[in-house]
Design a protein around this motif. Structure first.
Motif, PDB file in Angstrom:
ATOM      1  N   ARG A  99       0.834  -1.205   0.000  1.00 29.77           N
ATOM      2  CA  ARG A  99       0.000   0.000   0.000  1.00 29.77           C
ATOM      3  C   ARG A  99       0.867   1.252   0.000  1.00 29.77           C
ATOM      4  NH1 ARG A  99      -3.494  -3.224   3.353  1.00 29.77           N
ATOM      5  NH2 ARG A  99      -2.449  -2.488   5.253  1.00 29.77           N
ATOM      6  N   ARG A 100       1.972   1.229   0.800  1.00 30.04           N
ATOM      7  CA  ARG A 100       2.865   2.384   0.814  1.00 30.04           C
ATOM      8  C   ARG A 100       3.513   2.601  -0.557  1.00 30.04           C
ATOM      9  NH1 ARG A 100       4.213   0.319   6.064  1.00 30.04           N
ATOM     10  NH2 ARG A 100       6.073  -0.691   5.215  1.00 30.04           N
ATOM     11  N   ARG A 101       3.871   1.502  -1.217  1.00 29.67           N
ATOM     12  CA  ARG A 101       4.473   1.629  -2.545  1.00 29.67           C
ATOM     13  C   ARG A 101       3.489   2.239  -3.543  1.00 29.67           C
ATOM     14  NH1 ARG A 101       6.945  -3.496  -1.376  1.00 29.67           N
ATOM     15  NH2 ARG A 101       5.296  -4.569  -2.508  1.00 29.67           N
ATOM     16  N   ARG A 102       2.208   1.831  -3.451  1.00 28.94           N
ATOM     17  CA  ARG A 102       1.216   2.363  -4.387  1.00 28.94           C
ATOM     18  C   ARG A 102       1.034   3.864  -4.212  1.00 28.94           C
ATOM     19  NH1 ARG A 102      -1.465  -2.543  -3.273  1.00 28.94           N
ATOM     20  NH2 ARG A 102      -2.883  -1.531  -1.791  1.00 28.94           N
ATOM     21  N   ILE A 103       1.068   4.347  -2.946  1.00 27.33           N
ATOM     22  CA  ILE A 103       0.962   5.786  -2.696  1.00 27.33           C
ATOM     23  C   ILE A 103       2.134   6.518  -3.326  1.00 27.33           C
ATOM     24  CG2 ILE A 103       1.022   7.564  -0.902  1.00 27.33           C
ATOM     25  CD1 ILE A 103      -0.510   5.595   0.885  1.00 27.33           C
ATOM     26  N   GLY A 104       3.326   5.946  -3.210  1.00 30.89           N
ATOM     27  CA  GLY A 104       4.506   6.562  -3.814  1.00 30.89           C
ATOM     28  C   GLY A 104       4.411   6.640  -5.320  1.00 30.89           C
ATOM     29  N   TRP A 105       3.826   5.599  -5.915  1.00 30.27           N
ATOM     30  CA  TRP A 105       3.686   5.604  -7.370  1.00 30.27           C
ATOM     31  C   TRP A 105       2.749   6.735  -7.828  1.00 30.27           C
ATOM     32  CZ3 TRP A 105       2.563  -0.365  -7.593  1.00 30.27           C
ATOM     33  CH2 TRP A 105       3.762  -1.064  -7.341  1.00 30.27           C
ATOM     34  N   ILE A 106       1.667   6.962  -7.080  1.00 30.64           N
ATOM     35  CA  ILE A 106       0.707   8.000  -7.462  1.00 30.64           C
ATOM     36  C   ILE A 106       1.364   9.375  -7.428  1.00 30.64           C
ATOM     37  CG2 ILE A 106      -1.440   9.146  -6.755  1.00 30.64           C
ATOM     38  CD1 ILE A 106      -2.410   6.401  -5.767  1.00 30.64           C
ATOM     39  N   ILE A 107       2.183   9.617  -6.398  1.00 22.80           N
ATOM     40  CA  ILE A 107       2.851  10.906  -6.248  1.00 22.80           C
ATOM     41  C   ILE A 107       3.952  11.075  -7.300  1.00 22.80           C
ATOM     42  CG2 ILE A 107       4.264  12.293  -4.652  1.00 22.80           C
ATOM     43  CD1 ILE A 107       2.739  11.002  -2.350  1.00 22.80           C
ATOM     44  N   GLY A 108       4.571  10.021  -7.686  1.00 20.07           N
ATOM     45  CA  GLY A 108       5.698  10.104  -8.623  1.00 20.07           C
ATOM     46  C   GLY A 108       5.281  10.542 -10.013  1.00 20.07           C
ATOM     47  N   ALA A 109       6.284  10.818 -10.827  1.00 20.07           N
ATOM     48  CA  ALA A 109       6.050  11.241 -12.203  1.00 20.07           C
ATOM     49  C   ALA A 109       5.527  10.079 -13.027  1.00 20.07           C
ATOM     50  CB  ALA A 109       7.349  11.768 -12.809  1.00 20.07           C
ATOM     51  N   VAL A 110       4.857  10.402 -14.144  1.00 19.38           N
ATOM     52  CA  VAL A 110       4.254   9.397 -15.015  1.00 19.38           C
ATOM     53  C   VAL A 110       5.319   8.450 -15.551  1.00 19.38           C
ATOM     54  CG1 VAL A 110       3.021   9.048 -17.198  1.00 19.38           C
ATOM     55  CG2 VAL A 110       2.365  10.917 -15.673  1.00 19.38           C
ATOM     56  N   VAL A 111       6.488   8.981 -15.865  1.00 19.37           N
ATOM     57  CA  VAL A 111       7.525   8.132 -16.408  1.00 19.37           C
ATOM     58  C   VAL A 111       7.969   7.078 -15.396  1.00 19.37           C
ATOM     59  CG1 VAL A 111       9.368   9.728 -15.736  1.00 19.37           C
ATOM     60  CG2 VAL A 111       9.758   8.103 -17.590  1.00 19.37           C
ATOM     61  N   VAL A 112       7.996   7.462 -14.102  1.00 14.20           N
ATOM     62  CA  VAL A 112       8.368   6.516 -13.060  1.00 14.20           C
ATOM     63  C   VAL A 112       7.319   5.422 -12.957  1.00 14.20           C
ATOM     64  CG1 VAL A 112       8.797   6.246 -10.592  1.00 14.20           C
ATOM     65  CG2 VAL A 112       9.692   8.232 -11.806  1.00 14.20           C
ATOM     66  N   VAL A 113       6.032   5.819 -13.090  1.00 17.15           N
ATOM     67  CA  VAL A 113       4.948   4.833 -13.029  1.00 17.15           C
ATOM     68  C   VAL A 113       5.098   3.812 -14.153  1.00 17.15           C
ATOM     69  CG1 VAL A 113       2.456   4.505 -13.215  1.00 17.15           C
ATOM     70  CG2 VAL A 113       3.363   6.409 -11.887  1.00 17.15           C
ATOM     71  N   VAL A 114       5.436   4.310 -15.352  1.00 15.99           N
ATOM     72  CA  VAL A 114       5.589   3.410 -16.492  1.00 15.99           C
ATOM     73  C   VAL A 114       6.733   2.425 -16.258  1.00 15.99           C
ATOM     74  CG1 VAL A 114       6.201   3.303 -18.937  1.00 15.99           C
ATOM     75  CG2 VAL A 114       4.595   5.038 -18.126  1.00 15.99           C
ATOM     76  N   VAL A 115       7.867   2.949 -15.768  1.00 16.83           N
ATOM     77  CA  VAL A 115       9.025   2.088 -15.498  1.00 16.83           C
ATOM     78  C   VAL A 115       8.682   1.020 -14.466  1.00 16.83           C
ATOM     79  CG1 VAL A 115      11.342   2.042 -14.537  1.00 16.83           C
ATOM     80  CG2 VAL A 115      10.704   3.816 -16.167  1.00 16.83           C
ATOM     81  N   LEU A 116       7.981   1.428 -13.405  1.00 16.26           N
ATOM     82  CA  LEU A 116       7.611   0.470 -12.361  1.00 16.26           C
ATOM     83  C   LEU A 116       6.641  -0.579 -12.888  1.00 16.26           C
ATOM     84  CD1 LEU A 116       7.235   2.780  -9.235  1.00 16.26           C
ATOM     85  CD2 LEU A 116       9.041   1.130  -9.702  1.00 16.26           C
ATOM     86  N   ALA A 117       5.736  -0.136 -13.764  1.00 16.56           N
ATOM     87  CA  ALA A 117       4.774  -1.089 -14.335  1.00 16.56           C
ATOM     88  C   ALA A 117       5.487  -2.148 -15.166  1.00 16.56           C
ATOM     89  CB  ALA A 117       3.748  -0.341 -15.186  1.00 16.56           C
ATOM     90  N   ILE A 118       6.486  -1.699 -15.945  1.00 17.10           N
ATOM     91  CA  ILE A 118       7.263  -2.656 -16.739  1.00 17.10           C
ATOM     92  C   ILE A 118       8.032  -3.604 -15.827  1.00 17.10           C
ATOM     93  CG2 ILE A 118       9.188  -2.864 -18.349  1.00 17.10           C
ATOM     94  CD1 ILE A 118       8.284  -0.211 -19.594  1.00 17.10           C
TER      95      ILE A 118
END
Length: 412
Positions: A307-326
């Motif tokens: 849950r903490r990681r998901r909150i960090g992903w929301i706050i982060g930049a879109v590019v970071v979200v894409v990298v994490l998704a991959i």
């Protein structure tokens, strides 16, 4: 170069146990404590077998790197022999042992450790715990969820996360090298001492300037005065200093000091976890208990991290979200190459994937129902299966199932 110092090994059954499943060794260069577990015979055999393998390392080494590699390989060989022995004698299923070993190479100490026995160093009057316990409560301490003092009285304080046992051919052993110096005093002990005598009193006993033998007697007395509900094993090693060099035959104590009552396979070239069974703390001398509660706590802890990681992903930049998704996709694909052995309602099952879930996303699925009834397994083996047993491949999972099948047949 041969290590110069003095040492002692001492082991006592304690005031509650009916037999001594600990083993200890103090030689010229090698010093070991092994705390066996798994029933009246199993614990004796496991700790004795560990000493039998390791005692060949009581010799000079050309380098610390060679000593570290040999120490790790020898412990792995011991795990392989434990597995072979249980395959031939299913009545020993579930046996295991901790191992805390120290090899002196010139001015260095080479240390190997698995389980909850401990290695301490007294230097300049300051006592330091060198090894970290492979227990559930140590994980809670490391994550900041409980204090060290709370860990001493936690109801799950002796749930082992790692141990040298008969279900893992590739045990994860901590090894490291430390510089040592004249005047250092090393203490290796089972939790029969550390679970009863706190570090303050241990440091006071070690600092009195007594010989290793008299110091070990003093520490044992403190453990006995505290009730000594578990076996107590103590190895003390002095580096140079005021005490004379001790030469002669090694001192072997505890279970390893008597001949094994089972046929032990010869050592051979080594190979390379499941969450290991519960073992009661030294100050709570009872038998193994189910692991369900601490597993639920671990799962909940992993969910909170997710849950903490998901909150960090929301706050982060879109590019970071894409990298994490991959990265997540690649990680999931990797999990589907792994296997583990667990249980459904009443049978042993091979699962594909890994034991953890990624939040709401399951990372495992049933691969094969083996048809082995949980009720046919001894209680200890059943608890191990219900806790799940990791396997590096499908073939390794099937080997685990074959051992469980033989155990079930022998238990009927």
């Amino acid at each position: 170069m041969v290590f110069e110092g003095s040492s002692v090994a001492l082991s006592h059954t304690g005031k509650v146990r009916s037999n001594n499943q600990d083993s200890g060794y103090a030689g010229s260069n090698l010093f070991v404590v092994a705390d066996g577990m798994g029933g009246h015979a199993g614990g004796d055999v496991a700790s004795s077998l560990a000493i039998r393998h390791l005692e060949d390392l009581d010799r000079p080494f050309a380098s610390t790197a060679e000593a570290e590699r040999t120490l790790r390989d020898t412990i792995t060989e011991t795990a392989a022999d434990l597995i072979d022995m249980v395959a031939r004698k299913p009545e020993l299923s579930g046996m295991g042992t901790t191992v805390s070993a120290l090899v002196m190479v010139d001015e260095y100490a080479v240390i190997a450790h698995i389980g909850d026995s401990r290695v301490y160093l007294l230097r300049d009057g300051q006592l330091t715990q060198i090894t970290a316990d492979h227990t559930f409560v140590q994980r809670l301490v490391d994550s900041g969820r409980i204090t060290v003092e709370e860990a001493r009285y936690h109801p799950r304080r002796s749930v082992l996360m790692r141990v040298l046992g008969d279900m893992d051919a590739h045990p994860e052993v901590d090894t490291f090298i430390m510089a040592t110096q004249p005047g250092d005093r090393w203490l290796l002990c089972s939790d029969g001492l550390s679970g009863v005598v706190d570090d303050t009193h241990t440091a006071k006993a070690l600092s009195q300037g007594l010989t290793p033998a008299r110091t070990a007697d003093l520490l044992l007395k403190q453990a006995l005065d505290g009730g000594a509900p578990d076996n107590v094993t103590i190895v003390i090693v002095d580096v140079g200093g005021s005490h004379p060099v001790v030469t002669g035959t090694p001192t072997i104590v505890g279970s390893a000091s008597t001949p094994l009552e089972v046929d032990v396979p010869a050592a051979r070239p080594g190979w390379g976890g499941w969450l290991h069974p519960n073992r009661q703390a030294a100050n709570e001398p009872t038998h193994f208990e189910p692991a369900a509660e601490f597993l639920e706590e671990l799962i909940e802890e992993d969910r909170r991290r997710a849950r903490r990681r998901r909150i960090g992903w929301i706050i982060g930049a879109v590019v970071v979200v894409v990298v994490l998704a991959i990265g997540t996709l690649l990680a999931y694909n990797w999990t589907q190459t792994r296997f583990f052995v667990g249980a459904d309602d009443n049978t042993v099952v091979i699962f594909k994937g890994i034991q953890q879930d990624l939040g709401p996303i399951p990372l495992s699925s049933e691969y094969e129902d083996t048809g082995i009834a949980l009720d046919d397994l001894p209680s200890f083996s059943r608890q191990t299966v219900e806790s799940t047993i990791s396997a590096g491949s499908l073939a390794e999972a099937q080997e685990i199932v074959d051992r469980l099948r033989r155990t079930a047949e022998a238990n009927r």
